[in-house]
Design a protein around this motif. Sequence first.
Motif, PDB file in Angstrom:
ATOM      1  N   GLU A   1      -5.719   8.166   2.773  1.00  0.00           N
ATOM      2  CA  GLU A   1      -5.459   7.637   4.110  1.00  0.00           C
ATOM      3  C   GLU A   1      -6.304   6.402   4.379  1.00  0.00           C
ATOM      4  O   GLU A   1      -5.835   5.447   5.016  1.00  0.00           O
ATOM      5  CB  GLU A   1      -5.741   8.722   5.159  1.00  0.00           C
ATOM      6  N   LYS A   2      -7.534   6.387   3.893  1.00  0.00           N
ATOM      7  CA  LYS A   2      -8.386   5.204   4.062  1.00  0.00           C
ATOM      8  C   LYS A   2      -7.798   4.010   3.306  1.00  0.00           C
ATOM      9  O   LYS A   2      -7.829   2.876   3.785  1.00  0.00           O
ATOM     10  CB  LYS A   2      -9.807   5.496   3.574  1.00  0.00           C
ATOM     11  N   TYR A   3      -7.274   4.287   2.102  1.00  0.00           N
ATOM     12  CA  TYR A   3      -6.633   3.199   1.350  1.00  0.00           C
ATOM     13  C   TYR A   3      -5.416   2.680   2.094  1.00  0.00           C
ATOM     14  O   TYR A   3      -5.195   1.470   2.195  1.00  0.00           O
ATOM     15  CB  TYR A   3      -6.225   3.679  -0.044  1.00  0.00           C
ATOM     16  N   ARG A   4      -4.619   3.590   2.643  1.00  0.00           N
ATOM     17  CA  ARG A   4      -3.423   3.196   3.389  1.00  0.00           C
ATOM     18  C   ARG A   4      -3.782   2.266   4.545  1.00  0.00           C
ATOM     19  O   ARG A   4      -3.046   1.331   4.872  1.00  0.00           O
ATOM     20  CB  ARG A   4      -2.706   4.439   3.918  1.00  0.00           C
ATOM     21  N   ASN A   5      -4.939   2.489   5.141  1.00  0.00           N
ATOM     22  CA  ASN A   5      -5.407   1.674   6.264  1.00  0.00           C
ATOM     23  C   ASN A   5      -6.296   0.501   5.815  1.00  0.00           C
ATOM     24  O   ASN A   5      -6.983  -0.102   6.626  1.00  0.00           O
ATOM     25  CB  ASN A   5      -6.169   2.547   7.260  1.00  0.00           C
ATOM     26  N   ARG A   6      -6.287   0.214   4.495  1.00  0.00           N
ATOM     27  CA  ARG A   6      -7.025  -0.906   3.914  1.00  0.00           C
ATOM     28  C   ARG A   6      -8.530  -0.818   4.137  1.00  0.00           C
ATOM     29  O   ARG A   6      -9.213  -1.814   4.344  1.00  0.00           O
ATOM     30  CB  ARG A   6      -6.480  -2.249   4.431  1.00  0.00           C
ATOM     31  N   ARG A   7      -9.038   0.394   4.073  1.00  0.00           N
ATOM     32  CA  ARG A   7     -10.478   0.613   4.188  1.00  0.00           C
ATOM     33  C   ARG A   7     -11.102   0.934   2.838  1.00  0.00           C
ATOM     34  O   ARG A   7     -12.329   1.075   2.742  1.00  0.00           O
ATOM     35  CB  ARG A   7     -10.742   1.745   5.176  1.00  0.00           C
TER      36      ARG A   7
ATOM     37  N   ARG B   1      -4.641 -11.216   4.490  1.00  0.00           N
ATOM     38  CA  ARG B   1      -4.275  -9.829   4.250  1.00  0.00           C
ATOM     39  C   ARG B   1      -2.766  -9.612   4.157  1.00  0.00           C
ATOM     40  O   ARG B   1      -2.321  -8.608   3.623  1.00  0.00           O
ATOM     41  CB  ARG B   1      -4.832  -8.936   5.367  1.00  0.00           C
TER      42      ARG B   1
ATOM     43  N   GLU C   1       0.828  -1.202   0.000  1.00  0.00           N
ATOM     44  CA  GLU C   1       0.000   0.000   0.000  1.00  0.00           C
ATOM     45  C   GLU C   1       0.865   1.257   0.000  1.00  0.00           C
ATOM     46  O   GLU C   1       0.557   2.239  -0.681  1.00  0.00           O
ATOM     47  CB  GLU C   1      -0.932   0.020   1.221  1.00  0.00           C
ATOM     48  N   SER C   2       1.963   1.233   0.740  1.00  0.00           N
ATOM     49  CA  SER C   2       2.828   2.409   0.823  1.00  0.00           C
ATOM     50  C   SER C   2       3.407   2.770  -0.534  1.00  0.00           C
ATOM     51  O   SER C   2       3.535   3.957  -0.875  1.00  0.00           O
ATOM     52  CB  SER C   2       3.961   2.166   1.825  1.00  0.00           C
TER      53      SER C   2
END
Length: 348
Positions: free
Chosen positions: A295-301, A346, A264-265
């Motif tokens: 930020e939501k993508y970074r946190n897998r949301r 995950r 993701e990073s």
Amino acid sequence: MAALGAQDPNRILQSRLVILKLAPVIMRKFEKPTVVVSHCLGFEAVRYNGAIINDDFVERLKGYVKFVTVCPEVEIGLGVPREPVRIVEIKGRRRLIQPATGLDLTEKMERFSEKFLKSLPEVDGFIMKSRSPSSGIKDVKIYSGKEKSPAIGKGPGFFGGEILEMFPGTAIEDEGRLLNLRIREHFLTRIFALAALRKVVGSGTIGKLVAFHTANKLLLMSASQKEMRLLGKIVANHEKRKFIDVGNDYDIHFRAALARPIRESANVNMLMHAFGYFSDKLSSNEKKHFLDLLEKYRNRRLPLAALTGIMHSWIIRFDEPYLAGQTFFELYPEELTELHDSGKGRDI
């Protein structure tokens, strides 16, 4: 400009579909990947118990890929329904046994697996039945005895193991793992990228390989900068090698670059790089909305598609030709984007 579904990932993806369908541009044309799939996954009732497994993802892929179906157990002469088989470790060697009949099917399955897999056309991926003693690619139970006995380990099935051995670098998954959003995105990215590369290599044209490399630069930069640099040297071909050698080397290293899901990073860094093309053209609300979603993508949301969709709409809106040519913003057909996630696997 109002934020597109700031709190609802489904609305974000729906908005992306509307924007891209209305946009006055030609969408990317995808080559159809060739995918080998277990016959019981929505094609015919060939499970040991006479059942069929209707898989939503496999069903969704129909029309976008060329399927080659197979049921190894039926192919070696077992009927439907049939007594189940299991992998048993006997004197340090794994055997494929049908406990109810005492049949040892090991050699028959090994012969079929080798013959079938060698007969295949060029393939881009496999979707096998999870945990099957024949087709499973991992997590298949290995037993200590033919009758009731505890499992002593796990591994691939006989047919699945041969796939892993003969097709390194190919997208190989089972239907259970593909319930995970990250694994599914990675699988789709690989099969469509490999199908496109297969056509380019088959053309025998260095110019088309250079164009392919250029179009995939941002994807490769996110996936593996080490492999990206190697691929750049290969395609530059300063040694003036024959195209067949260049193409083969490029294929090997391209597969290596996409071997694992992109972090993701790394995707966040690439999205921020692309964001820089538009940051002085967007309103403060648009910028904030995008950074919140990032930020939501970074946190897998959120899925990656939610971010690349917005980015793609800006590429169209501001007519940015370089980014428009990058596969990173349209890795596979829009219609295959979905949000369902099992939450399993995950970290792989």
